[in-house]
Enzyme design. Structure first.
Site, PDB file in Angstrom:
ATOM      1  N   LYS A   1      54.161  47.524  57.875  1.00  0.00           N
ATOM      2  CA  LYS A   1      55.426  47.546  57.149  1.00  0.00           C
ATOM      3  C   LYS A   1      55.869  46.102  56.893  1.00  0.00           C
ATOM      4  O   LYS A   1      55.330  45.453  56.019  1.00  0.00           O
ATOM      5  CB  LYS A   1      56.430  48.407  57.901  1.00  0.00           C
ATOM      6  CG  LYS A   1      56.010  49.866  57.749  1.00  0.00           C
ATOM      7  CD  LYS A   1      56.807  50.885  58.470  1.00  0.00           C
ATOM      8  CE  LYS A   1      56.258  52.262  58.070  1.00  0.00           C
ATOM      9  NZ  LYS A   1      56.518  53.284  59.064  1.00  0.00           N
TER      10      LYS A   1
ATOM     11  N   SER B   1      63.827  55.945  60.209  1.00  0.00           N
ATOM     12  CA  SER B   1      63.285  55.685  58.876  1.00  0.00           C
ATOM     13  C   SER B   1      64.013  56.407  57.754  1.00  0.00           C
ATOM     14  O   SER B   1      63.889  56.013  56.601  1.00  0.00           O
ATOM     15  CB  SER B   1      61.803  56.067  58.851  1.00  0.00           C
ATOM     16  OG  SER B   1      61.619  57.378  59.321  1.00  0.00           O
TER      17      SER B   1
ATOM     18  N   HIS C   1      59.876  50.210  61.892  1.00  0.00           N
ATOM     19  CA  HIS C   1      60.633  49.652  60.763  1.00  0.00           C
ATOM     20  C   HIS C   1      61.381  48.374  61.127  1.00  0.00           C
ATOM     21  O   HIS C   1      62.024  47.766  60.271  1.00  0.00           O
ATOM     22  CB  HIS C   1      61.645  50.682  60.241  1.00  0.00           C
ATOM     23  CG  HIS C   1      60.997  51.805  59.508  1.00  0.00           C
ATOM     24  ND1 HIS C   1      60.550  51.680  58.212  1.00  0.00           N
ATOM     25  CD2 HIS C   1      60.685  53.057  59.891  1.00  0.00           C
ATOM     26  CE1 HIS C   1      60.005  52.818  57.827  1.00  0.00           C
ATOM     27  NE2 HIS C   1      60.068  53.666  58.827  1.00  0.00           N
TER      28      HIS C   1
HETATM   29  C1  LIG Z   1      55.576  54.311  59.443  1.00  0.00           C
HETATM   30  C2  LIG Z   1      55.908  54.699  60.811  1.00  0.00           C
HETATM   31  C3  LIG Z   1      54.905  54.885  61.759  1.00  0.00           C
HETATM   32  C4  LIG Z   1      53.458  54.863  61.392  1.00  0.00           C
HETATM   33  O1  LIG Z   1      53.012  53.581  61.144  1.00  0.00           O
HETATM   34  P1  LIG Z   1      51.709  53.382  60.241  1.00  0.00           P
HETATM   35  O2  LIG Z   1      51.234  52.029  60.610  1.00  0.00           O
HETATM   36  O3  LIG Z   1      52.140  53.505  58.829  1.00  0.00           O
HETATM   37  O4  LIG Z   1      50.740  54.455  60.634  1.00  0.00           O
HETATM   38  C5  LIG Z   1      55.287  55.157  63.052  1.00  0.00           C
HETATM   39  N1  LIG Z   1      56.585  55.263  63.398  1.00  0.00           N
HETATM   40  C6  LIG Z   1      57.573  55.102  62.500  1.00  0.00           C
HETATM   41  C7  LIG Z   1      58.993  55.218  62.932  1.00  0.00           C
HETATM   42  C8  LIG Z   1      57.258  54.833  61.184  1.00  0.00           C
HETATM   43  O5  LIG Z   1      58.231  54.711  60.294  1.00  0.00           O
END
Ligand SMILES: *Cc1c(COP(=O)(O)O)cnc(C)c1O
Length: 386
Positions: free
Chosen positions: A240, A181, A209
């Protein structure tokens, strides 16, 4: 009131002095390529809404239709009486989409990671974790009470050595983000799959992502790398690219049954509103029916990365819609973010603890919803600031 919390003021002041304090920016209206913040429209390069679905009317309509039937609240945790037919429909759809036996819907991707890692390993086991893994994987490792070996980011040789040298453990687990990320790069999945096989280690890949963005069908980096069969546990998020909310774990039937019985964030937390699950079902349909969203997004991202690198920006190892502009110093990063904002662009500055000290950066998140003009204007603004 007592003054027993005064230490917090001191700590906050220290953060401010180091340019590391954080604040909320409230926006009005729906999430989208532009956001109204403090009465000003800004072009939004900060969201994870990669396919432009968060504000899509079809998701809202699906949620509204479900709400008319199932109401809003879910009433309890899934195992008590909180598992509604919209949840079940989404789980079936996720299993079909991911081409696995079963999928489990969790309230967030965070909960999916913490739940999966803690349900798979415990005392007497060992986890191998990439140094740039997401906080939710890190927290899952810590909570599991398993031994944790953090290997340098993407370093297959270090991981291989760690696996070879690890003593006697009941179970071994390798955990990694698929698409990272903060740098926008992809894990060496084929090598990880091979090491997992050689050392009889379970392999978990977090596609947060990449779900909806990578792979011919949008299943993520494992699909793109052709290693899905070799990955035991795939984690994804609905919050996302899919523009909804919730996380999921995809894999074998027995894996899901294990989580239902052992994943504490799943067991001890209220189920999502059923309408949220209905919105995610609509999003999965769009991912299937409109592949141009992901292909065009990645093509535009490649173009912008190249242009920025040509201007002398350090875009790191990015190969995706996440493009870091590595600056280094926190103060300088904050200044650049403020200058971009003056020009009408919202580009979040990323500082410790999200990235290591001295690696502060601006992080551009591209979305299919951005018009080519918005991207060209951002490029021009960055050129001016360089
Ligand atoms: C955003 C993210 C999460 C968490 O996901 P949410 O649905 O926002 O709780 C988990 N792992 C990664 C790599 C992320 O970027």
């Amino acid at each position: 009131m007592s003054n027993r919390l005064d230490w917090i003021d001191d700590e906050l002041e220290r953060l401010r002095d180091a340019d590391l304090d954080r604040h909320l920016h409230t926006h009005e209206g729906p999430q989208g390529p532009t956001l109204a913040i403090a009465g000003r429209m800004l072009v939004n390069f900060g969201s994870n809404d990669y396919l432009g679905l968060a504000g899509d009317a079809r998701l809202a309509a699906a949620a509204a239709a479900a709400m008319n039937v199932e109401g809003f609240g879910s009433g309890s945790s899934p195992l008590i009486v909180g598992h509604a037919s919209s949840h079940a429909r989404l789980e079936a759809k996720l299993a079909e989409f991911e081409r696995v036996e079963a999928a489990l819907l969790t309230s967030t991707g965070y909960a999916a990671n913490v739940g999966a890692v803690t349900a798979l390993v415990g005392r007497g086991d060992i986890v191998f974790s990439d140094s740039l893994n997401h906080a939710s994987l890190i927290d899952g490792c810590r909570l599991s009470r398993a031994e944790v070996l953090v290997y340098p980011h993407g370093n297959i040789d270090a991981l291989a050595a760690g696996l070879s040298e690890a003593g006697e453990f009941r179970r071994r687990l390798i955990v990694t983000d698929g698409l990272f990320s903060m740098d926008g790069d992809v894990a060496p999945l084929a090598d990880l799959a091979e090491l997992a096989e050689t050392h009889d280690a379970m392999l978990l890949v977090d596609e947060a992502h990449a779900t909806g963005v990578f792979g011919a069908q949008g299943r993520g980096t494992c699909e793109a790398a052709g290693v899905e069969e070799a990955v035991d546990v795939r984690i994804g998020t609905l919050s996302k690219a899919l523009g909804a909310i919730g996380g999921f774990v995809a894999g074998r039937e027995s894996l899901v049954a294990r989580l239902v019985n052992r994943a504490r964030p799943y067991i001890f937390s209220t189920a999502l509103p059923p309408a949220a699950a209905a919105a995610a079902v609509a999003a999965l349909d769009i991912v299937r029916e409109e592949p141009q969203r992901r292909t065009e997004l990645l093509a535009r991202a490649a173009e912008l990365r190249e242009a920025l690198a040509g201007d002398g920006w350090d875009v790191g190892p990015s190969v995706s819609q996440i493009i870091p502009l590595v600056v280094g110093d926190a103060g300088e990063t904050m200044r650049l973010a403020a200058q971009l904002r003056e020009r009408g662009f919202l580009v979040p500055p990323i500082r410790p603890p999200s990235v290591p000290e001295g690696e502060c950066r601006l992080r551009l998140s591209l979305s299919y919803a951005h018009s080519p003009q918005m991207i060209a204007d951002l490029w021009a603004a960055l050129k001016e600031l360089r």
